[in-house]
Scaffold this motif. Structure first.
Motif, mmCIF file in Angstrom:
data_model
loop_
_atom_site.group_PDB
_atom_site.id
_atom_site.type_symbol
_atom_site.label_atom_id
_atom_site.label_comp_id
_atom_site.label_asym_id
_atom_site.label_seq_id
_atom_site.Cartn_x
_atom_site.Cartn_y
_atom_site.Cartn_z
ATOM 1 N N SER A 134 0.648 -11.470 -1.918
ATOM 2 C CA SER A 134 0.628 -9.623 -1.977
ATOM 3 C C SER A 134 -0.981 -9.319 -1.593
ATOM 4 N N SER A 138 -2.430 -6.777 0.702
ATOM 5 C CA SER A 138 -2.616 -5.675 0.677
ATOM 6 C C SER A 138 -4.071 -4.777 0.797
ATOM 7 N N VAL A 203 6.859 -9.351 -4.084
ATOM 8 C CA VAL A 203 6.117 -9.369 -3.283
ATOM 9 C C VAL A 203 5.343 -8.299 -2.439
ATOM 10 N N ASP A 204 7.181 -7.350 -2.468
ATOM 11 C CA ASP A 204 6.324 -6.241 -1.297
ATOM 12 C C ASP A 204 5.489 -4.539 -2.775
ATOM 13 N N THR A 207 2.343 -5.545 -3.541
ATOM 14 C CA THR A 207 1.647 -5.248 -2.211
ATOM 15 C C THR A 207 1.701 -3.805 -2.638
#
Length: 213
Positions: A134, A138, A203-204, A207
């Motif tokens: 992430s 990002s 993880v999404d 992020t």
């Protein structure tokens, strides 16, 4: 460890972080730091990374035990290797670029593309390696130059490479925020508190959290 293997079975894949961050530039060392006049000597004499021999550091007994299992494959990265056992083990660990070590092109990024679940076994979110993916996604972290001793054409060399400044200090905060709106299965293995949740979804979430903090 073997209980996890029996649960996953050879039709699945079991993965551990098997990092060896002590194979790093002594200029980065903080706990404890070493005098600057020692740096060049350390760089010149530190043993080269060997996937079969270099031990796991700072991660407890299970990752080191897993790494040494004869059916386990370990990716070839001096600081941020991952090891795997099972159906996709060789495929997931076969290529690991030196630079940007845990990005989408790394084994961690490949794992994201599968239907992977993260199991925190007796540890908190600050050990959740998948949140490092992430950080890359990002786009909010500075780049830096790292170093490590490698075998290049069978000769030991000190090699530098580009990466980002990783920071797991916020991972527990991210994990708690994720738990507040998503399903995380909690339970115990012996006295160890455990959490199980989807890697891609978390993880999404992380992020987006890092982009908007």
């Amino acid at each position: 460890m073997e209980a996890l293997m029996r649960t996953v079975t050879e039709d699945g894949t079991l993965i551990f972080q098997t990092h060896s961050p002590t194979l790093s530039d002594p200029a980065e060392w903080e706990n404890p730091p070493v005098p600057e006049e020692w740096h060049e000597t350390i760089r010149r004499t530190m043993p080269a990374f060997d996937p079969a021999k270099t031990p796991v550091t700072f991660l407890g007994v299970l990752p080191e035990l897993f790494r040494t299992h004869p059916a386990v494959y370990r990716s070839n990265h001096p600081a941020f290797s991952l090891s795997a056992w099972g159906k996709q083990a060789k495929e997931l660990t076969s290529q690991h670029s030196l630079s940007f070590s845990l990005n989408d092109d790394s084994p961690l990024g490949k794992i994201y593309q599968t239907n992977a679940q993260v199991l925190l076994l007796g540890v908190d979110y600050d050990t959740n390696t998948s949140f490092h993916l992430s950080e890359y996604r990002s786009g909010t972290y500075k780049e830096m130059t790292r170093g490590a001793p490698l075998l290049v054409d069978e000769e030991r060399q000190w090699v530098t490479y580009q990466d980002i400044e990783m920071d797991e200090e916020q991972f527990n905060v991210i994990g708690r925020a994720y738990e507040s709106g998503h399903r995380v299965i909690k339970g115990h293995v012996g006295q160890a508190e455990c959490r199980l949740f989807p890697m891609a979804e978390s993880v999404d979430f992380a992020t987006d959290w890092l982009k908007n903090k």
